[in-house]
Design a protein around this motif. Structure first.
Motif, PDB file in Angstrom:
ATOM      1  N   ALA A 149       0.831  -1.203   0.000  1.00  0.00           N
ATOM      2  CA  ALA A 149       0.000   0.000   0.000  1.00  0.00           C
ATOM      3  C   ALA A 149       0.866   1.254   0.000  1.00  0.00           C
ATOM      4  CB  ALA A 149      -0.915  -0.003   1.220  1.00  0.00           C
ATOM      5  N   PRO A 150       0.326   2.371  -0.506  1.00  0.00           N
ATOM      6  CA  PRO A 150       1.070   3.633  -0.480  1.00  0.00           C
ATOM      7  C   PRO A 150       1.202   4.170   0.940  1.00  0.00           C
ATOM      8  CG  PRO A 150      -1.164   4.007  -1.244  1.00  0.00           C
ATOM      9  CD  PRO A 150      -0.998   2.509  -1.131  1.00  0.00           C
ATOM     10  N   CYS A 151       1.938   5.251   1.088  1.00  0.00           N
ATOM     11  CA  CYS A 151       2.250   5.761   2.428  1.00  0.00           C
ATOM     12  C   CYS A 151       2.250   7.287   2.449  1.00  0.00           C
ATOM     13  CB  CYS A 151       3.616   5.245   2.869  1.00  0.00           C
ATOM     14  SG  CYS A 151       4.144   5.811   4.505  1.00  0.00           S
ATOM     15  N   LEU A 206      12.887   9.381   6.027  1.00  0.00           N
ATOM     16  CA  LEU A 206      12.256   8.942   4.781  1.00  0.00           C
ATOM     17  C   LEU A 206      12.995   7.746   4.191  1.00  0.00           C
ATOM     18  CD1 LEU A 206      10.491   9.119   2.242  1.00  0.00           C
ATOM     19  CD2 LEU A 206      11.953  11.023   1.464  1.00  0.00           C
ATOM     20  N   GLN A 207      14.311   7.825   4.152  1.00  0.00           N
ATOM     21  CA  GLN A 207      15.097   6.718   3.591  1.00  0.00           C
ATOM     22  C   GLN A 207      14.960   5.449   4.434  1.00  0.00           C
ATOM     23  OE1 GLN A 207      18.820   9.083   3.391  1.00  0.00           O
ATOM     24  NE2 GLN A 207      18.871   8.522   1.219  1.00  0.00           N
ATOM     25  N   THR A 208      14.872   5.606   5.746  1.00  0.00           N
ATOM     26  CA  THR A 208      14.697   4.448   6.621  1.00  0.00           C
ATOM     27  C   THR A 208      13.338   3.786   6.382  1.00  0.00           C
ATOM     28  OG1 THR A 208      16.108   5.478   8.310  1.00  0.00           O
ATOM     29  CG2 THR A 208      14.668   3.672   9.023  1.00  0.00           C
ATOM     30  N   ILE A 209      12.321   4.602   6.196  1.00  0.00           N
ATOM     31  CA  ILE A 209      10.990   4.059   5.902  1.00  0.00           C
ATOM     32  C   ILE A 209      11.033   3.266   4.599  1.00  0.00           C
ATOM     33  CG2 ILE A 209       8.627   4.707   5.275  1.00  0.00           C
ATOM     34  CD1 ILE A 209       9.103   7.188   7.191  1.00  0.00           C
ATOM     35  N   ARG A 210      11.678   3.806   3.594  1.00  0.00           N
ATOM     36  CA  ARG A 210      11.784   3.092   2.317  1.00  0.00           C
ATOM     37  C   ARG A 210      12.587   1.792   2.481  1.00  0.00           C
ATOM     38  NH1 ARG A 210      11.438   7.978  -1.350  1.00  0.00           N
ATOM     39  NH2 ARG A 210       9.726   7.386  -2.739  1.00  0.00           N
ATOM     40  N   ALA A 211      13.626   1.840   3.279  1.00  0.00           N
ATOM     41  CA  ALA A 211      14.461   0.652   3.462  1.00  0.00           C
ATOM     42  C   ALA A 211      13.707  -0.477   4.151  1.00  0.00           C
ATOM     43  CB  ALA A 211      15.715   1.010   4.257  1.00  0.00           C
ATOM     44  N   ASN A 212      12.642  -0.128   4.897  1.00  0.00           N
ATOM     45  CA  ASN A 212      11.836  -1.123   5.601  1.00  0.00           C
ATOM     46  C   ASN A 212      10.498  -1.365   4.914  1.00  0.00           C
ATOM     47  OD1 ASN A 212      13.118  -1.868   8.449  1.00  0.00           O
ATOM     48  ND2 ASN A 212      13.590   0.279   8.028  1.00  0.00           N
ATOM     49  N   GLU A 214       9.397  -3.473   2.727  1.00  0.00           N
ATOM     50  CA  GLU A 214       8.909  -4.856   2.660  1.00  0.00           C
ATOM     51  C   GLU A 214       8.365  -5.303   4.010  1.00  0.00           C
ATOM     52  OE1 GLU A 214      10.520  -9.316   1.394  1.00  0.00           O
ATOM     53  OE2 GLU A 214      11.744  -7.531   1.001  1.00  0.00           O
ATOM     54  N   LYS A 215       9.011  -4.897   5.092  1.00  0.00           N
ATOM     55  CA  LYS A 215       8.581  -5.278   6.433  1.00  0.00           C
ATOM     56  C   LYS A 215       7.168  -4.803   6.721  1.00  0.00           C
ATOM     57  CE  LYS A 215       9.753  -4.474  11.290  1.00  0.00           C
ATOM     58  NZ  LYS A 215      10.730  -3.871  12.235  1.00  0.00           N
ATOM     59  N   TRP A 216       6.820  -3.577   6.242  1.00  0.00           N
ATOM     60  CA  TRP A 216       5.508  -3.004   6.539  1.00  0.00           C
ATOM     61  C   TRP A 216       4.549  -3.096   5.350  1.00  0.00           C
ATOM     62  CZ3 TRP A 216       9.173   1.270   8.285  1.00  0.00           C
ATOM     63  CH2 TRP A 216       9.639   0.997   9.595  1.00  0.00           C
ATOM     64  N   ASN A 217       4.939  -3.859   4.327  1.00  0.00           N
ATOM     65  CA  ASN A 217       4.103  -4.016   3.129  1.00  0.00           C
ATOM     66  C   ASN A 217       3.779  -2.656   2.516  1.00  0.00           C
ATOM     67  OD1 ASN A 217       2.887  -5.778   1.289  1.00  0.00           O
ATOM     68  ND2 ASN A 217       0.877  -5.493   2.208  1.00  0.00           N
ATOM     69  N   LEU A 218       4.807  -1.857   2.378  1.00  0.00           N
ATOM     70  CA  LEU A 218       4.680  -0.483   1.907  1.00  0.00           C
ATOM     71  C   LEU A 218       5.225  -0.374   0.480  1.00  0.00           C
ATOM     72  CD1 LEU A 218       5.738   2.569   4.055  1.00  0.00           C
ATOM     73  CD2 LEU A 218       6.556   2.363   1.721  1.00  0.00           C
ATOM     74  N   ASP A 219       4.513   0.325  -0.373  1.00  0.00           N
ATOM     75  CA  ASP A 219       4.951   0.541  -1.748  1.00  0.00           C
ATOM     76  C   ASP A 219       5.870   1.756  -1.788  1.00  0.00           C
ATOM     77  OD1 ASP A 219       5.319   1.035  -4.432  1.00  0.00           O
ATOM     78  OD2 ASP A 219       3.199   0.896  -4.966  1.00  0.00           O
ATOM     79  N   ASP A 402       0.795   7.031 -10.273  1.00  0.00           N
ATOM     80  CA  ASP A 402       2.105   6.395 -10.108  1.00  0.00           C
ATOM     81  C   ASP A 402       2.042   4.921 -10.455  1.00  0.00           C
ATOM     82  OD1 ASP A 402       3.182   8.759  -9.295  1.00  0.00           O
ATOM     83  OD2 ASP A 402       3.130   8.310  -7.155  1.00  0.00           O
ATOM     84  N   GLU A 403       0.889   4.290 -10.186  1.00  0.00           N
ATOM     85  CA  GLU A 403       0.737   2.868 -10.540  1.00  0.00           C
ATOM     86  C   GLU A 403       0.818   2.669 -12.036  1.00  0.00           C
ATOM     87  OE1 GLU A 403      -1.889   0.435  -7.392  1.00  0.00           O
ATOM     88  OE2 GLU A 403      -2.995   1.955  -8.509  1.00  0.00           O
ATOM     89  N   ARG A 404       0.251   3.625 -12.777  1.00  0.00           N
ATOM     90  CA  ARG A 404       0.308   3.515 -14.226  1.00  0.00           C
ATOM     91  C   ARG A 404       1.707   3.725 -14.739  1.00  0.00           C
ATOM     92  NH1 ARG A 404      -4.524   6.493 -13.589  1.00  0.00           N
ATOM     93  NH2 ARG A 404      -3.480   8.414 -14.057  1.00  0.00           N
TER      94      ARG A 404
END
Length: 404
Positions: A149-151, A206-212, A214-219, A402-404
């Motif tokens: 999911a987006p964030c 922000l970079q830490t959130i992106r690095a994790n 997969e852990k939080w099922n985040l796109d 963005d999905e497109r």
């Protein structure tokens, strides 16, 4: 007179219990006192100009009427519970899976019988650095899909000198209930370290959130940022800055992108340059103590400010960085566009819509999608109080693109 006495009474009730967001509490008290036009100490839903979500939280007996002294006490209890939840977060929060965290939250809601209850973070005080304020809270999107999911990332305000990530919990549900993960972050305040520390902190978060992701099922390809006041400026600076990813770094977090899909901004400053503010904003907002402390200068000795200091101030003023490839922007101001209010009050000046309109001028020239909403009437205030619905609809459009 009645409104003044009511404000004093509510302040007395709230003072012992408020642990975060003091200025937010003051604004709430002032607003509900003004809503009580007949001075009877009560508000119906029709009289209340705040968001329906907040009315529902404060109307604890569900009778459709707020007794103002009880509402103030309820707000204080909500804040106290939120602060306690953050302070007592456990290692279990860090170890649980996103699905387990979401299940736990839904069970809590069923037990409470309140769909609109203010949520606790699913992952509290996640660390992204060594300082005590290098932490953020994660609220997971409510979705049955296994797809990432987006964030939305939120940065609190407070003049760079105060504020806390727990303030973001006030509107976390507006995003999570619509399938958008939500993260609220802390950063070093200017008494801890002057600029560029807070800008670097939020970038690292922000970079830490992106690095994790997969852990939080985040796109990680669909991330928006936003904030109020100081948080709005920090968000802009990151969004307008060229990508700060260091692809050659040995640190996987540093290799993550800092580009975002969209910006949601409340009462934003778009420049921190006192010279720019003096030129564009009437009154004395340019003398603000917050900016002096943020960058480490004395406005009474402005002629002694070095060229290097001026270059630093310019480099961290968002409007200077805006380019044609930057994300779409929605700006909400709880003030009128009348320049006179800026001249009358420096606090109104430092949060004046002129900041937004000047950014929009540049955005329009560059072809960047930017809209500014102000409050010129009661109807506008009602629209402002429903800003999260507008913001979520806007984000869903951006994320779909963005999905497109």
């Amino acid at each position: 007179m009645a409104a003044k006495l009511l404000t004093v009474t509510l302040m007395a009730l709230l003072t012992p219990a408020i642990v975060v967001g003091q200025s937010m509490g003051d604004r709430f008290i002032s607003r509900i006192a003004k809503d009580d036009v007949d001075g009877d100490g009560k508000l119906t839903k029709d009289e209340f100009t705040g968001p329906d979500r907040l009315f529902g939280q404060l109307d604890t007996d569900g009778d459709g009427v707020l007794v103002l002294k009880d509402a103030a006490a309820s707000l204080a209890k909500i804040r106290s519970r939120m602060a306690g939840a953050n302070a007592n977060s456990s290692e279990r929060d860090m170890d649980q899976s996103p699905r387990e965290a979401l299940r736990r939250r839904m069970q809590q809601r069923q037990m409470q019988g309140q769909r609109r209850a203010r949520p606790e973070p699913d992952f509290a005080n996640v660390r992204y650095g060594e300082h005590e304020r290098h932490v953020f809270d994660v609220y997971l999107a409510e979705t049955d899909s296994d797809e990432p999911a987006p964030c939305m990332i939120w940065i609190h305000g407070g003049g760079f000198r105060r504020g806390d990530k727990s303030e973001g919990a006030l509107f976390a549900n507006a995003f999570t209930e619509m399938g958008i993960h939500y993260v609220s972050i802390n950063y070093r305040l200017s008494q801890h370290a002057i600029a560029p520390a807070c800008f670097e902190d939020c970038t690292r978060a922000l970079q830490t959130i992106r690095a994790n992701a997969e852990k939080w099922n985040l796109d990680k390809t669909r991330i928006a940022m936003g904030g109020g006041s100081a948080g709005a400026g920090l968000s802009q600076w990151i969004a307008f800055h060229p990508d700060q990813a260091d692809r050659q770094s040995d640190d996987p977090v540093s290799r993550e992108s800092t580009r975002v899909s969209a910006l949601i901004l409340l009462n934003a400053q778009t420049s921190y340059d006192y010279r720019w503010i003096k030129e564009h904003i009437p009154g004395e907002a340019w003398k603000g103590d917050g900016l002096q402390q943020l960058f480490g200068y004395d406005i009474d000795r402005a002629n002694e400010i070095s060229d290097e200091k001026h270059q630093l101030i310019e480099a961290y003023s968002p409007i200077e960085l805006l380019t044609a490839d930057d994300p779409p922007i929605r700006m909400f101001y709880r003030r009128s566009s009348d320049p006179a209010i800026a001249e009358a009050n420096a606090m109104d000046g430092i949060h004046h819509p002129i900041f937004g309109f000047e950014l929009k001028k540049k955005a329009d020239r560059l072809g960047v999608d930017c809209e500014v909403q102000t409050v010129e009437s009661t109807r506008d205030m009602m629209a402002y109080n429903r800003r999260w619905d507008v913001a979520v609809d806007f984000l869903k459009e951006q994320f779909a693109g963005d999905e497109r």
